[in-house]
Design a protein around this motif. Structure first.
Motif, PDB file in Angstrom:
ATOM      1  N   LYS A 101       8.979  36.574 -32.710  1.00 31.08           N
ATOM      2  CA  LYS A 101      10.175  35.611 -32.145  1.00 31.08           C
ATOM      3  C   LYS A 101      11.641  35.452 -32.607  1.00 31.08           C
ATOM      4  O   LYS A 101      12.981  35.302 -32.698  1.00 31.08           O
ATOM      5  CB  LYS A 101       9.629  34.656 -31.048  1.00 31.08           C
ATOM      6  CG  LYS A 101      10.116  33.782 -30.985  1.00 31.08           C
ATOM      7  CD  LYS A 101      11.626  33.854 -29.838  1.00 31.08           C
ATOM      8  CE  LYS A 101      12.381  32.291 -30.583  1.00 31.08           C
ATOM      9  NZ  LYS A 101      13.462  32.030 -30.949  1.00 31.08           N
ATOM     10  N   ASP A 102      10.592  35.648 -34.389  1.00 34.74           N
ATOM     11  CA  ASP A 102      11.316  34.378 -35.333  1.00 34.74           C
ATOM     12  C   ASP A 102      12.442  36.009 -35.494  1.00 34.74           C
ATOM     13  O   ASP A 102      13.455  35.376 -36.544  1.00 34.74           O
ATOM     14  CB  ASP A 102      10.692  34.220 -36.881  1.00 34.74           C
ATOM     15  CG  ASP A 102      10.000  32.999 -36.672  1.00 34.74           C
ATOM     16  OD1 ASP A 102      10.006  32.290 -35.310  1.00 34.74           O
ATOM     17  OD2 ASP A 102       8.534  32.987 -37.454  1.00 34.74           O
ATOM     18  N   GLN A 103      12.374  37.271 -35.240  1.00 33.36           N
ATOM     19  CA  GLN A 103      13.656  37.536 -35.430  1.00 33.36           C
ATOM     20  C   GLN A 103      14.300  37.750 -34.733  1.00 33.36           C
ATOM     21  O   GLN A 103      15.356  37.936 -34.872  1.00 33.36           O
ATOM     22  CB  GLN A 103      13.240  39.057 -34.797  1.00 33.36           C
ATOM     23  CG  GLN A 103      11.729  39.876 -36.915  1.00 33.36           C
ATOM     24  CD  GLN A 103      11.411  41.057 -35.333  1.00 33.36           C
ATOM     25  OE1 GLN A 103      12.237  41.917 -35.656  1.00 33.36           O
ATOM     26  NE2 GLN A 103      10.125  41.507 -35.790  1.00 33.36           N
ATOM     27  N   PHE A 104      14.562  36.886 -33.366  1.00 31.51           N
ATOM     28  CA  PHE A 104      15.127  37.115 -32.390  1.00 31.51           C
ATOM     29  C   PHE A 104      15.907  35.555 -32.359  1.00 31.51           C
ATOM     30  O   PHE A 104      15.554  34.962 -30.907  1.00 31.51           O
ATOM     31  CB  PHE A 104      14.679  37.184 -31.428  1.00 31.51           C
ATOM     32  CG  PHE A 104      14.444  38.933 -30.819  1.00 31.51           C
ATOM     33  CD1 PHE A 104      15.577  39.817 -31.168  1.00 31.51           C
ATOM     34  CD2 PHE A 104      13.224  39.640 -31.643  1.00 31.51           C
ATOM     35  CE1 PHE A 104      15.033  41.284 -31.001  1.00 31.51           C
ATOM     36  CE2 PHE A 104      13.079  40.529 -31.637  1.00 31.51           C
ATOM     37  CZ  PHE A 104      13.741  41.892 -31.840  1.00 31.51           C
ATOM     38  N   PRO A 105      16.868  34.943 -33.074  1.00 29.13           N
ATOM     39  CA  PRO A 105      17.550  33.286 -32.687  1.00 29.13           C
ATOM     40  C   PRO A 105      17.881  32.926 -31.421  1.00 29.13           C
ATOM     41  O   PRO A 105      18.072  31.967 -31.692  1.00 29.13           O
ATOM     42  CB  PRO A 105      18.067  33.378 -34.395  1.00 29.13           C
ATOM     43  CG  PRO A 105      18.258  34.510 -34.737  1.00 29.13           C
ATOM     44  CD  PRO A 105      17.374  35.363 -33.889  1.00 29.13           C
ATOM     45  N   PHE A 106      18.178  34.015 -30.756  1.00 18.56           N
ATOM     46  CA  PHE A 106      18.727  34.279 -29.508  1.00 18.56           C
ATOM     47  C   PHE A 106      18.190  33.980 -28.282  1.00 18.56           C
ATOM     48  O   PHE A 106      18.768  34.112 -27.602  1.00 18.56           O
ATOM     49  CB  PHE A 106      20.205  35.121 -29.394  1.00 18.56           C
ATOM     50  CG  PHE A 106      19.717  36.350 -30.341  1.00 18.56           C
ATOM     51  CD1 PHE A 106      18.786  37.411 -28.848  1.00 18.56           C
ATOM     52  CD2 PHE A 106      19.671  36.530 -31.253  1.00 18.56           C
ATOM     53  CE1 PHE A 106      18.495  38.634 -29.194  1.00 18.56           C
ATOM     54  CE2 PHE A 106      19.211  38.237 -31.780  1.00 18.56           C
ATOM     55  CZ  PHE A 106      18.784  38.829 -30.442  1.00 18.56           C
ATOM     56  N   VAL A 107      16.791  34.305 -29.157  1.00 18.91           N
ATOM     57  CA  VAL A 107      15.794  34.084 -27.746  1.00 18.91           C
ATOM     58  C   VAL A 107      15.220  32.829 -27.880  1.00 18.91           C
ATOM     59  O   VAL A 107      14.283  32.611 -28.492  1.00 18.91           O
ATOM     60  CB  VAL A 107      15.323  34.773 -27.899  1.00 18.91           C
ATOM     61  CG1 VAL A 107      13.981  34.877 -26.925  1.00 18.91           C
ATOM     62  CG2 VAL A 107      15.395  36.661 -27.901  1.00 18.91           C
ATOM     63  N   LYS A 108      15.261  32.104 -26.465  1.00 21.17           N
ATOM     64  CA  LYS A 108      14.249  30.679 -26.614  1.00 21.17           C
ATOM     65  C   LYS A 108      13.225  30.589 -25.969  1.00 21.17           C
ATOM     66  O   LYS A 108      13.309  31.797 -24.121  1.00 21.17           O
ATOM     67  CB  LYS A 108      15.089  29.814 -25.998  1.00 21.17           C
ATOM     68  CG  LYS A 108      16.756  29.157 -26.569  1.00 21.17           C
ATOM     69  CD  LYS A 108      16.942  29.182 -28.294  1.00 21.17           C
ATOM     70  CE  LYS A 108      18.319  29.132 -28.741  1.00 21.17           C
ATOM     71  NZ  LYS A 108      17.886  29.389 -30.006  1.00 21.17           N
ATOM     72  N   VAL A 109      12.204  30.110 -25.717  1.00 23.28           N
ATOM     73  CA  VAL A 109      10.895  30.711 -24.532  1.00 23.28           C
ATOM     74  C   VAL A 109      11.155  29.432 -24.398  1.00 23.28           C
ATOM     75  O   VAL A 109      11.242  27.690 -24.811  1.00 23.28           O
ATOM     76  CB  VAL A 109       9.503  30.595 -26.290  1.00 23.28           C
ATOM     77  CG1 VAL A 109       8.663  30.390 -25.773  1.00 23.28           C
ATOM     78  CG2 VAL A 109       9.929  31.961 -26.890  1.00 23.28           C
ATOM     79  N   GLN A 110      11.022  28.939 -23.386  1.00 22.04           N
ATOM     80  CA  GLN A 110      10.665  28.427 -22.662  1.00 22.04           C
ATOM     81  C   GLN A 110       9.179  28.235 -21.365  1.00 22.04           C
ATOM     82  O   GLN A 110       9.177  29.683 -21.008  1.00 22.04           O
ATOM     83  CB  GLN A 110      12.015  28.061 -21.216  1.00 22.04           C
ATOM     84  CG  GLN A 110      12.057  26.635 -20.481  1.00 22.04           C
ATOM     85  CD  GLN A 110      13.780  27.074 -19.715  1.00 22.04           C
ATOM     86  OE1 GLN A 110      14.685  27.035 -20.359  1.00 22.04           O
ATOM     87  NE2 GLN A 110      13.014  27.294 -18.364  1.00 22.04           N
ATOM     88  N   TYR A 111       8.623  26.863 -21.640  1.00 15.18           N
ATOM     89  CA  TYR A 111       7.432  27.011 -20.595  1.00 15.18           C
ATOM     90  C   TYR A 111       7.981  26.022 -19.506  1.00 15.18           C
ATOM     91  O   TYR A 111       8.445  24.837 -19.379  1.00 15.18           O
ATOM     92  CB  TYR A 111       6.497  26.699 -21.317  1.00 15.18           C
ATOM     93  CG  TYR A 111       6.172  27.089 -22.606  1.00 15.18           C
ATOM     94  CD1 TYR A 111       5.473  28.265 -23.247  1.00 15.18           C
ATOM     95  CD2 TYR A 111       6.562  26.493 -24.389  1.00 15.18           C
ATOM     96  CE1 TYR A 111       5.094  28.733 -23.867  1.00 15.18           C
ATOM     97  CE2 TYR A 111       5.814  26.925 -25.344  1.00 15.18           C
ATOM     98  CZ  TYR A 111       5.472  28.096 -25.133  1.00 15.18           C
ATOM     99  OH  TYR A 111       4.980  28.743 -25.922  1.00 15.18           O
ATOM    100  N   ALA A 112       7.212  27.022 -18.490  1.00 18.64           N
ATOM    101  CA  ALA A 112       7.928  26.658 -16.849  1.00 18.64           C
ATOM    102  C   ALA A 112       6.502  26.736 -16.210  1.00 18.64           C
ATOM    103  O   ALA A 112       5.682  27.753 -16.380  1.00 18.64           O
ATOM    104  CB  ALA A 112       8.781  27.224 -16.286  1.00 18.64           C
ATOM    105  N   PHE A 113       6.026  25.658 -15.520  1.00 22.50           N
ATOM    106  CA  PHE A 113       4.492  25.974 -14.330  1.00 22.50           C
ATOM    107  C   PHE A 113       4.815  27.049 -13.908  1.00 22.50           C
ATOM    108  O   PHE A 113       5.518  26.990 -13.258  1.00 22.50           O
ATOM    109  CB  PHE A 113       4.276  24.435 -14.144  1.00 22.50           C
ATOM    110  CG  PHE A 113       2.717  24.352 -12.479  1.00 22.50           C
ATOM    111  CD1 PHE A 113       1.564  24.861 -13.976  1.00 22.50           C
ATOM    112  CD2 PHE A 113       3.049  24.592 -11.768  1.00 22.50           C
ATOM    113  CE1 PHE A 113       1.097  24.694 -13.017  1.00 22.50           C
ATOM    114  CE2 PHE A 113       1.774  24.142 -11.181  1.00 22.50           C
ATOM    115  CZ  PHE A 113       1.090  24.968 -11.496  1.00 22.50           C
ATOM    116  N   ASN A 114       3.998  27.091 -13.423  1.00 23.62           N
ATOM    117  CA  ASN A 114       3.135  28.381 -12.924  1.00 23.62           C
ATOM    118  C   ASN A 114       4.681  30.020 -12.676  1.00 23.62           C
ATOM    119  O   ASN A 114       4.649  30.635 -12.083  1.00 23.62           O
ATOM    120  CB  ASN A 114       3.709  28.204 -11.251  1.00 23.62           C
ATOM    121  CG  ASN A 114       2.357  29.297 -10.729  1.00 23.62           C
ATOM    122  OD1 ASN A 114       1.558  29.301 -11.111  1.00 23.62           O
ATOM    123  ND2 ASN A 114       2.030  28.831  -9.256  1.00 23.62           N
ATOM    124  N   SER A 115       4.928  29.774 -14.027  1.00 26.49           N
ATOM    125  CA  SER A 115       5.953  31.017 -13.771  1.00 26.49           C
ATOM    126  C   SER A 115       5.177  32.191 -14.701  1.00 26.49           C
ATOM    127  O   SER A 115       4.765  32.395 -15.675  1.00 26.49           O
ATOM    128  CB  SER A 115       7.061  30.577 -14.967  1.00 26.49           C
ATOM    129  OG  SER A 115       8.190  31.504 -15.210  1.00 26.49           O
TER     130      SER A 115
END
Length: 156
Positions: A101-115
């Motif tokens: 993930k650190d190689q891709f600063p333009f990608v955000k991780v978002q946690y969403a219930f049941n997704s």
């Protein structure tokens, strides 16, 4: 195959040649289609799956084929959305988040219930352009896709 069977197959393929009414991205996602399917993929599906409703839904969510249809699509960023509780079922996604993930600063991780795991692709203005389910993707496929399809812009 008899003459009658060949005629029926030709008729069926002819019907598939006509593009069905296009559904919205959200409607397609709810049906289980990612938006990456080319219409030729739907026609190939029709050869193996004899469910006309499924094939019709696929055609409603596909993108017309062109010489280089998908290789020209580039995004400026992405959001990797997944349910934290379901991560245990997706070790490839966990591997990407923890190791790459650190190689891709333009990608955000978002946690969403049941997704389910999915990439929400963003345009130059950070607006949602496409959602791509990555449930069955391998770690290296996520890396390759992001390297090829996401070229960050300074606006995001």
């Amino acid at each position: 195959m008899g003459v009658m069977e060949v005629a029926l197959v030709c008729l069926f393929v002819g019907v598939l040649g006509a593009k069905a009414e296009q559904l919205s991205t959200k409607e397609c996602e709810n049906l289980g289609f990612t938006g990456l399917a080319l219409c030729s993929d739907c026609r190939t599906l029709a050869e193996y799956v004899k469910d006309q409703e499924l094939v019709s839904e696929c055609l409603s969510c596909c993108t017309e084929d062109s010489d280089d249809a998908m290789s020209k699509v580039v995004y400026s960023g992405a959001v990797l959305e997944v349910c934290m509780r379901k991560l245990v079922f997706y070790p490839e996604v966990v591997g990407f988040i923890e190791e790459e993930k650190d190689q891709f600063p333009f990608v955000k991780v978002q946690y969403a219930f049941n997704s389910p795991p999915k990439l929400i692709m963003l345009d130059d203005h950070g607006e949602h352009k496409e959602t791509i389910r990555i449930d069955n993707w391998k770690h290296e496929h996520i890396l390759q896709f992001l390297k090829e399809k996401v070229k960050p812009s300074s606006d995001i």
